[in-house]
Design an enzyme around this catalytic site. Structure first.
Site, PDB file in Angstrom:
ATOM      1  N   CYS A  84       2.613  61.050  -5.691  1.00 28.93           N
ATOM      2  CA  CYS A  84       3.227  60.377  -4.546  1.00 28.93           C
ATOM      3  C   CYS A  84       4.074  61.370  -3.734  1.00 28.93           C
ATOM      4  O   CYS A  84       3.538  62.292  -3.148  1.00 28.93           O
ATOM      5  CB  CYS A  84       4.020  59.161  -5.010  1.00 28.93           C
ATOM      6  N   HIS A 202      -0.057  56.134  -7.485  1.00 30.79           N
ATOM      7  CA  HIS A 202       0.704  56.241  -8.727  1.00 30.79           C
ATOM      8  C   HIS A 202      -0.215  56.005  -9.925  1.00 30.79           C
ATOM      9  O   HIS A 202      -0.524  54.846 -10.229  1.00 30.79           O
ATOM     10  CB  HIS A 202       1.834  55.209  -8.749  1.00 30.79           C
ATOM     11  N   GLU A 204       0.559  56.135 -13.008  1.00 34.74           N
ATOM     12  CA  GLU A 204       1.298  55.394 -14.033  1.00 34.74           C
ATOM     13  C   GLU A 204       1.372  53.900 -13.732  1.00 34.74           C
ATOM     14  O   GLU A 204       1.731  53.106 -14.614  1.00 34.74           O
ATOM     15  CB  GLU A 204       2.714  55.973 -14.188  1.00 34.74           C
TER      16      GLU A 204
END
Length: 222
Positions: A84, A202, A204
């Site tokens: 990001c 992202h 995650e």
């Protein structure tokens, strides 16, 4: 000297650190959060996460004495990944909160500029919602083959951003994403440049797809 940390996640005050660490640990990789130059120097692999403003990110890196260590790490050839804002900081400059004629300097590891999405898509077209937030698909390019290993075609990933990267060399684009209806609606959502990987989305937060991508990075040989 052999690196003492398998994967270091850099804390410079602007990252979603624990989520990245937990995601890597979930797929079986040792990951440690570090916040100083020594932590960067000792790492075998480095992840530069980030959420927020480009200028604030660069100020935090400068304040903590991390710019030169990051650049030296990238020059060493060891695998490095930006996420990001961390992806955007790898580039030459950004127009975020800066006049067009005087963009804010970045780390200069990948040639190109960070620019804002344009809400106005033209006459009779709906205004684009900025920031781009939520799930969208990515299309891997040939450059992104290593990132996309063991992933389905056009996987869905999670985005939160109002700015995106424009690499000077299209060969560095690893994945593209479409947001909007104009001819310029396709933007670079991941890059691969030498030993550098980066994603605008992202991993995650991207469930199974993101976990696989992080596993790919942890196993990848630059």
């Amino acid at each position: 000297m052999k690196p003492v940390r398998a994967i270091a996640i850099l804390d410079y005050g602007m990252g979603n650190l624990r989520s990245v660490q937990k995601a890597l640990q979930h797929v079986g990789h040792d990951a440690e959060i570090v916040d100083d130059a020594r932590g960067v120097e000792d790492a075998a692999r480095l992840i530069l996460p980030g959420v927020g403003n480009f200028a604030d990110g660069m100020r935090q890196l400068q304040r903590r004495g991390l710019i030169n260590p990051i650049q030296a790490f990238a020059d060493s050839g060891r695998p490095m990944m930006g996420v990001c804002l961390g992806m955007q900081l790898l580039f030459d400059s950004s127009t975020e909160d800066a006049p067009q004629e005087a963009p804010i300097a970045g780390l200069g590891l990948i040639a190109g500029r960070v620019v804002r999405f344009r809400e106005n898509q033209g006459q009779d077209q709906p205004r684009l919602k900025v920031p781009h937030m939520g799930w969208n698909t990515i299309q891997f390019t040939q450059t992104g083959a290593a990132l996309g290993e063991r992933l389905p075609d056009d996987p869905h990933v999670y985005f939160v951003h109002g700015y995106y990267c424009r690499p000077s060399d299209e060969k560095n684009i690893a994945a593209n994403t479409t947001y909007g209806v104009t001819e310029a609606a396709t933007f670079c959502s991941a890059v691969h440049c030498g030993n550098l990987w980066a994603t605008q989305f992202h991993p995650e937060k991207s469930q199974a797809v993101g976990l696989q991508l992080l596993d790919n990075f942890a196993r990848w040989s630059a």
